[in-house]
Design a protein around this motif. Structure first.
Motif, short mmCIF file in Angstrom:
data_model
loop_
_atom_site.label_atom_id
_atom_site.label_comp_id
_atom_site.label_asym_id
_atom_site.label_seq_id
_atom_site.Cartn_x
_atom_site.Cartn_y
_atom_site.Cartn_z
N GLY A 222 0.79 -1.22 0.00
CA GLY A 222 0.00 0.00 0.00
C GLY A 222 0.81 1.27 0.00
O GLY A 222 0.26 2.36 -0.10
N ALA A 223 2.13 1.15 0.09
CA ALA A 223 2.97 2.35 0.16
C ALA A 223 3.52 2.69 -1.22
O ALA A 223 3.64 1.83 -2.10
N ASN B 245 3.75 2.65 -7.27
CA ASN B 245 2.82 1.99 -6.37
C ASN B 245 2.09 0.89 -7.12
O ASN B 245 2.31 0.68 -8.33
N ALA B 246 1.23 0.19 -6.42
CA ALA B 246 0.50 -0.93 -7.01
C ALA B 246 -0.91 -0.96 -6.44
O ALA B 246 -1.13 -0.64 -5.27
N ALA B 247 -1.88 -1.34 -7.30
CA ALA B 247 -3.27 -1.53 -6.88
C ALA B 247 -3.73 -2.88 -7.40
O ALA B 247 -3.40 -3.28 -8.52
N ARG C 241 -6.67 -12.45 -10.38
CA ARG C 241 -6.08 -11.41 -9.53
C ARG C 241 -5.30 -10.48 -10.43
O ARG C 241 -4.34 -10.89 -11.10
N GLU C 242 -5.70 -9.23 -10.43
CA GLU C 242 -5.11 -8.24 -11.34
C GLU C 242 -4.40 -7.17 -10.52
O GLU C 242 -4.97 -6.62 -9.58
N VAL C 243 -3.14 -6.90 -10.88
CA VAL C 243 -2.34 -5.88 -10.22
C VAL C 243 -1.88 -4.88 -11.27
O VAL C 243 -1.32 -5.28 -12.30
N MET D 191 5.84 8.19 -17.44
CA MET D 191 5.13 7.31 -16.52
C MET D 191 4.90 5.97 -17.21
O MET D 191 4.56 5.92 -18.40
N LEU D 192 5.07 4.91 -16.46
CA LEU D 192 4.91 3.55 -16.98
C LEU D 192 3.81 2.85 -16.21
O LEU D 192 3.77 2.90 -14.98
N ARG D 193 2.89 2.19 -16.95
CA ARG D 193 1.86 1.37 -16.32
C ARG D 193 1.98 -0.06 -16.84
O ARG D 193 2.13 -0.28 -18.04
N LEU D 194 1.90 -0.99 -15.93
CA LEU D 194 1.97 -2.40 -16.28
C LEU D 194 0.88 -3.14 -15.51
O LEU D 194 0.79 -3.02 -14.29
#
Length: 723
Positions: free
Chosen positions: A449-450, A509-511, A536-538, A589-592
């Protein structure tokens, strides 16, 4: 020099006597000579010499020849990372002058004796029956007390002579006097402690009893050779059982020629440690490794070949030094009686079978291994700014590696001298390495969560041609210290990530979210099996605030039992992590998104499902239409069976009410009497209730049959459907 420690005489002054063994020739044979006292006190002459056989008696009374007790030089030490070490001693031994046996003494700490007994190997080309003798743990003082001359309590010379009353003795005081010991007494006019030289020895001689002051005796010997033999044995035992915590093994080797022998053993030792320096400056990252070796033993290592073993052998200790005794049963005397019958078990026939030898290395493979470079000099894929290197290649000669069974051996090229209780840092490896800079983003930390920073790191490839042991790495960059890293056991040709800091200009971070979808439904034999996949998706979001492009590796924790569905493949995978290599643009910014799916299966017995569960599955759009049709039919049958059962239950309830009313009317009739007007009313009521109960019995029987038929129809339907 032979030092014999014993307690003082009654005066308490004499503490030690130091004896010297003089050898001389008698009829061509070497014999033990006199033990001459070297240490003398100023206040008195402590002449308390023990004279060994053959000084007065000549060659015909000689008992034995001198032992060869040399320690073989230490030649080789192989250190393991499991807390043990292999020691090898080698040297020249020769039989005694008369062709007797050669003896070699090995000294061990008391805590190492069990390991030595478990692993000692004797390699002697001329010895057919070598022996190893040592004093048992709890038997030394018992043996000493059982000898004719008892040295178990470290007695003084006066106490030794007094304990041997009756023994025949020859003393020089200074002329020879021969007689039997009557005793040793202190003068009565001295208050204890009296001077040792004033003790008086009483001897029964042919001329009567002679009393001689111990201070006047220059030497003495026992006439009984059994006492002399036990004296030698007692001194041997004491020599092998030193008070400094060491134990002596005496290796006796037969053989009639001079030759080289090798003794080896495995005993506990400090583990050797590896430590590295990695310089990422310039186009060719440079690695330098050192081995830290500790010699905490009481023996100097002089010009010893040191090998460092990479492996994890099984190692344990058994208490072989301690004598064991078993408890035996007490059986009655076999005087008479009847023999007892018993059955005998069959034995096992262990046929002899050899152990298959390990296949030898081919000549070409052996040559390739021997000529393999320590490190391949390859440039790192990411160019770097020129800077002064922290480590420069020199002329350091590093260890040579070779296979040792299923382990790997690193042998230092030059002999090492390492004094006792000292440690050393020795060159292990050195050379250019294949390394690629990278950031490592920990998904496990981000999922807490950090918002975190990725770690600064590098991906190393072991191009040394040999495995590298685990150790700490001091990383340098741009001529400066950059951080510390840890390296686990590193097999050759494998890739390994190291991290040594954090990149504060990059954050992430991660969600996560979890969902479930049905993939198949089967109904057979009254059981509905539902197959589904839990997803389960992150989503990782990483931002680069710097003006430089970065290579980043995102580490995603593997979900046990799950399959990776997005992305289709990972760049790398370990037992616990997926790794995804990505390029993080400057100020970008990178999203994976990483999706894992876990197959699940659930079996439900339809006959036990409640109506609400039937309605839930019958109305679920994820259930196939043919299955929903079957479930809807089952819902109808279940409702009909439930209605029939409820109707029968209602009739039972109403009949029970009528039976209760009938019982109340009967009690009232008994109270007022049948001939009274009120009794006639209760009688009429009783008859009417009886007619109603009879009608309800017929209705209940019909309802029960209907409920049974409806339930049977439902059960048959559920048991026979297959979709």
């Amino acid at each position: 020099m032979l030092i014999v420690s014993h307690s003082s005489l009654k005066s308490g002054i004499l503490k030690q006597a130091v004896f010297k063994l003089d050898a001389f020739k008698t009829d061509g044979d070497t014999r033990y000579g006199i033990m001459e006292i070297l240490m003398k006190k100023i206040t008195f002459l402590a002449v308390c010499c023990l004279v060994l056989p053959a000084f007065f008696a000549g060659a015909q009374n000689a008992q034995r020849e001198p032992d060869s007790r040399a320690e073989l030089p230490l030649r080789r030490v192989a250190l393991f990372s499991s807390g043990i070490a292999y020691f090898q001693r080698a040297g020249i031994v020769a039989p005694s002058a008369s062709g007797g046996q050669a003896q070699v003494t090995l000294s061990f700490d008391a805590s190492d004796v069990n390991d030595a007994l478990q692993s000692l190997v004797i390699n002697d080309p001329a010895s057919a029956s070598p022996q190893v003798r040592y004093a048992a743990e709890n038997a030394l003082w018992q043996i000493l007390r059982g000898l004719k001359i008892d040295l178990s309590a470290s007695p003084s010379v006066a106490e030794i002579l007094n304990a041997l009353r009756g023994a025949e003795l020859e003393v020089a005081a200074p002329s020879p006097i021969r007689g039997r010991i009557v005793g040793v007494q202190q003068p009565p006019y001295f208050a204890p402690p009296a001077p040792a030289e004033d003790a008086r020895l009483s001897l029964l001689t042919s001329q009567g009893i002679r009393v001689i002051a111990l201070g006047e005796i220059t030497s003495f010997r026992f006439i009984d050779e059994a006492i002399n033999t036990d004296l030698h044995r007692a001194l041997d035992l004491i020599l092998g059982w030193r008070e400094d915590g060491t134990r002596n093994f005496v290796v006796t080797l037969d053989g009639s020629r001079r030759r080289e022998v090798v003794l080896s053993y495995v005993i506990p030792a400090p583990v050797w440690k590896a430590t590295y320096r990695l310089d990422l400056s310039g186009s060719s990252p440079f690695l330098q490794g050192w081995a830290i070796v500790d010699n905490d033993s009481g023996v100097d290592w002089e010009n010893v070949e040191i090998s460092l073993v990479i492996g994890r052998p099984v190692s344990f200790v058994q208490d072989l030094f301690q004598p064991y005794r078993v408890v035996r049963p007490m059986l009655p005397l076999a005087i008479a009686g009847v023999a007892e019958g018993r059955a005998h078990e069959g034995g096992f026939d262990f046929a002899g079978g050899g152990v298959r030898a390990r296949a030898p290395m081919s000549d070409s493979a052996e040559a390739e291994s021997a000529n393999a470079p320590m490190f391949a000099r390859t440039a790192a894929p990411v160019p770097q700014a020129a800077s002064a290197p922290a480590i420069t290649a020199g002329v350091i000669v590093t260890a040579e590696g070779q296979a040792a069974g299923d382990q790997f051996l690193l042998t230092l090229p030059n002999p090492v001298t390492l004094l006792r209780r000292q440690s050393a840092m020795l060159p292990l490896v050195e050379g250019s390495v294949r390394a690629e800079r990278t950031l490592v983003f920990s998904g496990s930390r981000a999922l807490s969560g950090a918002t975190i920073h990725p770690e600064l790191g590098a991906e190393l490839t072991n191009t040394s041609g040999m495995p590298l042991p685990a150790g700490a790495i001091a990383v340098f960059d741009g001529g400066m210290f950059a951080g510390n890293a840890l390296l686990g056991f590193f097999p050759k040709d494998e890739r390994r990530f190291i991290t040594f800091g954090e990149d504060l200009s990059v954050t992430g971070n991660a969600a996560s979210a979890t969902s479930r979808r049905i993939t198949a439904v089967n109904v057979s034999g009254g059981v509905m099996t539902i197959s589904c996949r839990e997803s389960r998706e992150v989503e990782y979001t990483i931002k680069n605030a710097s003006g430089e492009e970065r290579r980043i590796v995102i580490e995603h924790p593997v979900t046990p039992g799950a399959d990776l569905s997005e992305p289709a493949t990972a760049s790398d995978r370990s037992a616990a992590l997926y790794r995804f290599n990505r390029t993080l643009g400057a100020q970008a910014m990178l999203r994976l998104t990483v999706r894992e799916e876990t197959p699940l299966s659930e079996s439900i017995t339809l006959a036990r499902m409640n109506p609400e569960a039937f309605l839930h599955f019958a109305s679920n759009s994820e259930i196939p239409e043919n299955v929903r049709a079957v479930l809807n039919r089952a819902v109808e049958l279940r409702r009909a069976a439930s209605d029939a059962a409820a109707h029968a239950s209602q009739l039972e309830t109403r009949r029970a009410h009528l039976v209760s009313e009938q019982e109340r009317a009967r009690l009232n009739l008994e109270a007022v009497g049948i001939d009274s007007p009120q009794g006639q009313v209760f009688l009429s009521r009783l008859v009417a209730l009886d007619d109603d109960i009879g009608n309800f019995n017929a209705l209940i029987e019909a309802a029960a049959r209907e409920a049974e038929r409806s339930q049977r129809e439902l059960d048959d339907f559920l048991a026979t459907i297959t979709v």
